[in-house]
Design a protein around this motif. Structure first.
Motif, PDB file in Angstrom:
ATOM      1  N   ARG A 116       0.834  -1.211   0.000  1.00 43.06           N
ATOM      2  CA  ARG A 116       0.000   0.000   0.000  1.00 43.06           C
ATOM      3  C   ARG A 116       0.867   1.258   0.000  1.00 43.06           C
ATOM      4  O   ARG A 116       0.562   2.231  -0.691  1.00 43.06           O
ATOM      5  N   HIS A 117       1.946   1.247   0.774  1.00 40.56           N
ATOM      6  CA  HIS A 117       2.844   2.398   0.833  1.00 40.56           C
ATOM      7  C   HIS A 117       3.490   2.642  -0.535  1.00 40.56           C
ATOM      8  O   HIS A 117       3.531   3.782  -1.009  1.00 40.56           O
ATOM      9  N   VAL A 118       3.966   1.579  -1.163  1.00 39.07           N
ATOM     10  CA  VAL A 118       4.588   1.720  -2.480  1.00 39.07           C
ATOM     11  C   VAL A 118       3.569   2.234  -3.485  1.00 39.07           C
ATOM     12  O   VAL A 118       3.864   3.148  -4.276  1.00 39.07           O
ATOM     13  N   ALA A 120       0.946   4.040  -2.981  1.00 32.49           N
ATOM     14  CA  ALA A 120       0.551   5.418  -2.698  1.00 32.49           C
ATOM     15  C   ALA A 120       1.676   6.416  -2.963  1.00 32.49           C
ATOM     16  O   ALA A 120       1.414   7.607  -3.155  1.00 32.49           O
ATOM     17  N   ASN A 121       2.928   5.967  -2.990  1.00 31.82           N
ATOM     18  CA  ASN A 121       4.058   6.888  -3.072  1.00 31.82           C
ATOM     19  C   ASN A 121       4.920   6.704  -4.318  1.00 31.82           C
ATOM     20  O   ASN A 121       6.084   7.109  -4.324  1.00 31.82           O
ATOM     21  N   THR A 122       4.366   6.099  -5.351  1.00 32.57           N
ATOM     22  CA  THR A 122       5.097   5.932  -6.606  1.00 32.57           C
ATOM     23  C   THR A 122       4.194   6.277  -7.782  1.00 32.57           C
ATOM     24  O   THR A 122       2.968   6.261  -7.662  1.00 32.57           O
ATOM     25  N   GLU A 123       4.821   6.577  -8.889  1.00 32.79           N
ATOM     26  CA  GLU A 123       4.088   6.847 -10.121  1.00 32.79           C
ATOM     27  C   GLU A 123       4.079   5.576 -10.958  1.00 32.79           C
ATOM     28  O   GLU A 123       5.124   4.958 -11.175  1.00 32.79           O
ATOM     29  N   ARG A 144      12.479  10.391  -9.430  1.00 32.69           N
ATOM     30  CA  ARG A 144      11.203  10.190  -8.737  1.00 32.69           C
ATOM     31  C   ARG A 144      11.002   8.698  -8.529  1.00 32.69           C
ATOM     32  O   ARG A 144      11.676   7.879  -9.140  1.00 32.69           O
ATOM     33  N   ASN A 145      10.070   8.362  -7.673  1.00 30.75           N
ATOM     34  CA  ASN A 145       9.759   6.959  -7.391  1.00 30.75           C
ATOM     35  C   ASN A 145       8.770   6.461  -8.434  1.00 30.75           C
ATOM     36  O   ASN A 145       7.714   7.063  -8.619  1.00 30.75           O
ATOM     37  N   ARG A 147       6.948   2.838 -10.497  1.00 32.99           N
ATOM     38  CA  ARG A 147       6.646   1.409 -10.491  1.00 32.99           C
ATOM     39  C   ARG A 147       6.032   1.076 -11.837  1.00 32.99           C
ATOM     40  O   ARG A 147       5.560   1.956 -12.557  1.00 32.99           O
TER      41      ARG A 147
END
Length: 179
Positions: A116-118, A120-123, A144-145, A147
């Motif tokens: 969930r964290h990944v 929510a915090n990646t494009e 930037r982060n 996925r």
């Protein structure tokens, strides 16, 4: 509202909330009830004791009605449902021992929190992941982060180029928009 303890064929336990038993049956038949960890749709309903909210601040009563010795309150599982205390008698068949160990549930919850964290915090760059990762690595794009999806060959090539990547299995129910 019915709160059911459910389990997939791989042994992942989770809770499902349904308007009625008929709602659960209908959703299960249509393949809409899936495991939040692995997306397995082979779901079984586990036996569980009903939860009765009788008031605030009341101590749990042991099934035998005996209060001898120190009381052990109900344990709370990762999914928030009450689990029977060690001293409680139970007619529920025991789950395989490797699936009832609390650390498995903790690992399952930690994995879901990480996913969930990944998410929510990646494009999400989709199938352009390998190309976009290279552009970021070589300074052609802002850092930037990201996925996305990459083939095994693309992943191996990225690693050979010194680009850090990590495979992350994402359950289907988390691939859509976050709510």
């Amino acid at each position: 509202m019915k709160v059911l303890d459910l389990q997939c064929s791989l042994g992942h336990s989770f809770e499902g909330w349904f308007g009625s038993q008929a709602d659960y049956d209908s959703q299960r038949e249509r393949g809409l009830v899936t495991c939040p960890v692995c997306s397995d749709s082979e779901i079984t309903k586990m036996l569980s004791a009903p939860r009765l909210n009788l008031g605030h601040g009341t101590a749990p009563v042991s099934p035998q009605g005996q209060g001898g010795g120190s009381e052990v309150g109900p344990a709370t599982s990762v999914n928030g449902s009450e689990a029977p205390s060690e001293g409680a008698a139970s007619t529920v068949p025991a789950s395989p021992p490797e699936l009832t160990h609390p650390s498995l549930q903790q690992i399952q919850a930690a994995m879901m929190n990480m996913v969930r964290h990944v998410m929510a915090n990646t494009e999400d760059v989709g199938s352009q992941f390998a190309e976009e990762a290279r552009k970021i690595h070589y300074g052609e794009r802002e850092e930037r982060n990201i996925r996305g999806q990459a083939t095994r060959e693309e992943t191996e090539a990225l690693i050979d180029e010194g680009i850090d990547v990590m495979a992350l299995p994402v359950p289907d129910n988390l691939k859509g928009p976050l709510q």
